[in-house]
Design a protein around this motif. Structure first.
Motif, PDB file in Angstrom:
ATOM      1  N   SER A 131       0.830  -1.217   0.000  1.00 57.23           N
ATOM      2  CA  SER A 131       0.000   0.000   0.000  1.00 57.23           C
ATOM      3  C   SER A 131       0.859   1.260   0.000  1.00 57.23           C
ATOM      4  O   SER A 131       0.493   2.264  -0.614  1.00 57.23           O
ATOM      5  N   ALA A 132       2.014   1.208   0.653  1.00 59.47           N
ATOM      6  CA  ALA A 132       2.890   2.383   0.695  1.00 59.47           C
ATOM      7  C   ALA A 132       3.394   2.738  -0.704  1.00 59.47           C
ATOM      8  O   ALA A 132       3.447   3.926  -1.076  1.00 59.47           O
ATOM      9  N   ASP A 187       5.965   6.420 -14.447  1.00 59.18           N
ATOM     10  CA  ASP A 187       6.549   6.490 -13.105  1.00 59.18           C
ATOM     11  C   ASP A 187       5.666   5.765 -12.086  1.00 59.18           C
ATOM     12  O   ASP A 187       6.167   5.017 -11.237  1.00 59.18           O
ATOM     13  N   PHE A 188       4.369   5.985 -12.167  1.00 63.00           N
ATOM     14  CA  PHE A 188       3.436   5.316 -11.263  1.00 63.00           C
ATOM     15  C   PHE A 188       3.517   3.805 -11.468  1.00 63.00           C
ATOM     16  O   PHE A 188       3.540   3.031 -10.503  1.00 63.00           O
ATOM     17  N   ALA A 189       3.605   3.377 -12.728  1.00 64.50           N
ATOM     18  CA  ALA A 189       3.679   1.944 -13.033  1.00 64.50           C
ATOM     19  C   ALA A 189       4.893   1.302 -12.374  1.00 64.50           C
ATOM     20  O   ALA A 189       4.829   0.153 -11.933  1.00 64.50           O
ATOM     21  N   ARG A 190       5.991   2.026 -12.273  1.00 63.28           N
ATOM     22  CA  ARG A 190       7.189   1.490 -11.622  1.00 63.28           C
ATOM     23  C   ARG A 190       6.918   1.194 -10.144  1.00 63.28           C
ATOM     24  O   ARG A 190       7.354   0.174  -9.619  1.00 63.28           O
ATOM     25  N   PHE A 191       6.183   2.063  -9.481  1.00 62.03           N
ATOM     26  CA  PHE A 191       5.841   1.832  -8.073  1.00 62.03           C
ATOM     27  C   PHE A 191       4.875   0.659  -7.926  1.00 62.03           C
ATOM     28  O   PHE A 191       4.922  -0.062  -6.922  1.00 62.03           O
ATOM     29  N   ILE A 192       4.036   0.447  -8.920  1.00 63.47           N
ATOM     30  CA  ILE A 192       3.146  -0.717  -8.900  1.00 63.47           C
ATOM     31  C   ILE A 192       3.980  -1.991  -9.031  1.00 63.47           C
ATOM     32  O   ILE A 192       3.704  -2.988  -8.360  1.00 63.47           O
ATOM     33  N   GLU A 193       5.019  -1.948  -9.854  1.00 64.19           N
ATOM     34  CA  GLU A 193       5.919  -3.106  -9.984  1.00 64.19           C
ATOM     35  C   GLU A 193       6.580  -3.417  -8.642  1.00 64.19           C
ATOM     36  O   GLU A 193       6.710  -4.589  -8.262  1.00 64.19           O
ATOM     37  N   ILE A 194       6.982  -2.397  -7.926  1.00 62.27           N
ATOM     38  CA  ILE A 194       7.603  -2.593  -6.616  1.00 62.27           C
ATOM     39  C   ILE A 194       6.581  -3.180  -5.638  1.00 62.27           C
ATOM     40  O   ILE A 194       6.891  -4.106  -4.879  1.00 62.27           O
ATOM     41  N   ALA A 195       5.359  -2.661  -5.674  1.00 59.89           N
ATOM     42  CA  ALA A 195       4.286  -3.193  -4.816  1.00 59.89           C
ATOM     43  C   ALA A 195       4.034  -4.660  -5.145  1.00 59.89           C
ATOM     44  O   ALA A 195       3.857  -5.488  -4.238  1.00 59.89           O
TER      45      ALA A 195
END
Length: 125
Positions: A52-53, A66-74
């Protein structure tokens, strides 16, 4: 609570599911042995919270890429929880039923994360 949601990420169903998933992880890990307090319990909880973070942080980015990269990390953190839950189940820290519930919810969350990522990377007409 729906009236008090002011941040973009709070409105995302996938973020809400990630919060519920982390809460489930916290509930299941409460009964872990004391010697796991700084081991598997902490690793599992941190990975669950990270989902969630990263979604929240990703919404602050200006581009879909950029947002998609954070989704990959999630997504990676979610997979980490599945691996750690497998160990917990094999070590009898959680029951097979609890593992199944966690795995089922992880599968749903994985599909949601993948769908959101795909929508962000889809070329705009």
């Amino acid at each position: 609570m729906s009236d008090s949601r002011t941040f973009r990420f709070e409105k995302l169903e996938v973020w809400q599911e990630a919060i519920a998933y982390a809460s489930l992880v916290y509930t299941l890990t409460k009964s872990f042995p004391a010697e796991e307090r700084f081991g598997l319990m902490t690793q599992l909880r941190r990975a669950a919270v990270s989902i969630s973070a990263n979604l929240a942080e990703g919404t602050s980015r200006t581009t879909g890429k950029d947002f998609a990269r954070f989704i990959e990390i999630a997504y990676g953190s979610l997979m980490e929880t599945v691996s750690e839950a497998t160990i917990a189940q094999q070590q009898s820290m959680i029951t097979p039923e609890q593992f199944y519930e966690l795995h089922r919810k992880a599968d749903k969350l994985a599909r949601m994360l993948s769908g959101l990522r795909s929508s962000l990377l889809r070329p705009k007409p």
